[in-house]
Design an enzyme around this catalytic site. Structure first.
Site, PDB file in Angstrom:
ATOM      1  N   CYS A   1       0.812  -1.220   0.000  1.00 17.35           N
ATOM      2  CA  CYS A   1       0.000   0.000   0.000  1.00 17.35           C
ATOM      3  C   CYS A   1       0.845   1.269   0.000  1.00 17.35           C
ATOM      4  CB  CYS A   1      -0.898   0.012   1.235  1.00 17.35           C
ATOM      5  SG  CYS A   1       0.073  -0.002   2.748  1.00 17.35           S
TER       6      CYS A   1
ATOM      7  N   ASP B   1       2.424   2.515   2.542  1.00 17.16           N
ATOM      8  CA  ASP B   1       2.454   3.165   3.850  1.00 17.16           C
ATOM      9  C   ASP B   1       3.815   2.984   4.520  1.00 17.16           C
ATOM     10  OD1 ASP B   1      -0.079   3.894   3.399  1.00 17.16           O
ATOM     11  OD2 ASP B   1      -1.012   2.443   4.729  1.00 17.16           O
TER      12      ASP B   1
ATOM     13  N   CYS C   1      -2.610   3.327   7.436  1.00 15.23           N
ATOM     14  CA  CYS C   1      -4.047   3.159   7.663  1.00 15.23           C
ATOM     15  C   CYS C   1      -4.345   2.980   9.157  1.00 15.23           C
ATOM     16  CB  CYS C   1      -4.535   1.941   6.888  1.00 15.23           C
ATOM     17  SG  CYS C   1      -3.912   0.413   7.591  1.00 15.23           S
TER      18      CYS C   1
ATOM     19  N   CYS D   1      -0.969  -5.158   7.355  1.00 14.27           N
ATOM     20  CA  CYS D   1      -0.664  -3.908   8.048  1.00 14.27           C
ATOM     21  C   CYS D   1       0.143  -4.174   9.320  1.00 14.27           C
ATOM     22  CB  CYS D   1      -1.941  -3.172   8.400  1.00 14.27           C
ATOM     23  SG  CYS D   1      -3.083  -3.051   7.026  1.00 14.27           S
TER      24      CYS D   1
HETATM   25 FE1  FES Z   1      -1.186   0.239   4.442  1.00 15.04          FE
HETATM   26 FE2  FES Z   1      -2.629  -0.891   6.255  1.00 15.04          FE
HETATM   27  S1  FES Z   1      -3.253  -0.385   4.244  1.00 15.04           S
HETATM   28  S2  FES Z   1      -0.546  -0.368   6.350  1.00 15.04           S
END
Ligand code: FES
Length: 127
Positions: A33, A35, A58, A102
């Site tokens: 993602c 992140d 997230c 995540c």
């Molecule tokens: Fe990226 Fe959860 S969607 S860490």
């Protein structure tokens, strides 16, 4: 779909922030993602005296990093490095399957911070 524990840690994250004079910093990104998670640790007598996190991710990433700081604080480095994403998910009373990735960020971030600390200490044996 989220447990009360997840919602609690998402809404009231524990140990969020940065340690300016951290002994080790872990920065990991989630390729799925994009992140990013930073984990900061202070180490004393081979134990995690303090741990904080910053997450650009997230809600599940916030909750898992908050939980891992609680699980890891006060533990020895040996114990802390053994914490898995499943331990974090269990402590949160489960995560939806699509959100399990995540929790990798939290576990990998902690491991990266410990490795960074050991590298900075330089040359000394792990145990
Ligand atoms: Fe990226 Fe959860 S969607 S860490």
């Amino acid at each position: 779909m989220y447990s009360d524990k997840v919602m609690d840690h998402f809404k009231n994250p524990r140990n969020m922030g940065e340690i300016k004079d951290a002994d080790g910093v872990g920065v990991v990104g989630n390729p799925t993602c994009g992140d990013v998670m930073n984990i900061y640790i202070k180490v004393k007598d081979d134990k995690l005296e303090d741990i904080k996190f910053k997450t650009f991710g997230c809600g599940a990433a916030v909750a898992t990093s908050s939980m891992i700081t609680e699980l890891a604080r006060g533990k020895t480095l040996e114990e802390a490095i053994e914490i898995t994403r499943n331990d974090v998910a269990d402590a949160l009373e489960g995560l939806p399957p699509v959100k399990m990735h995540c929790s990798n960020l939290a576990a990998d971030g902690l491991r990266a911070a410990i490795e960074d600390y050991r590298k900075k200490k330089g040359g000394e044996k792990d145990d």
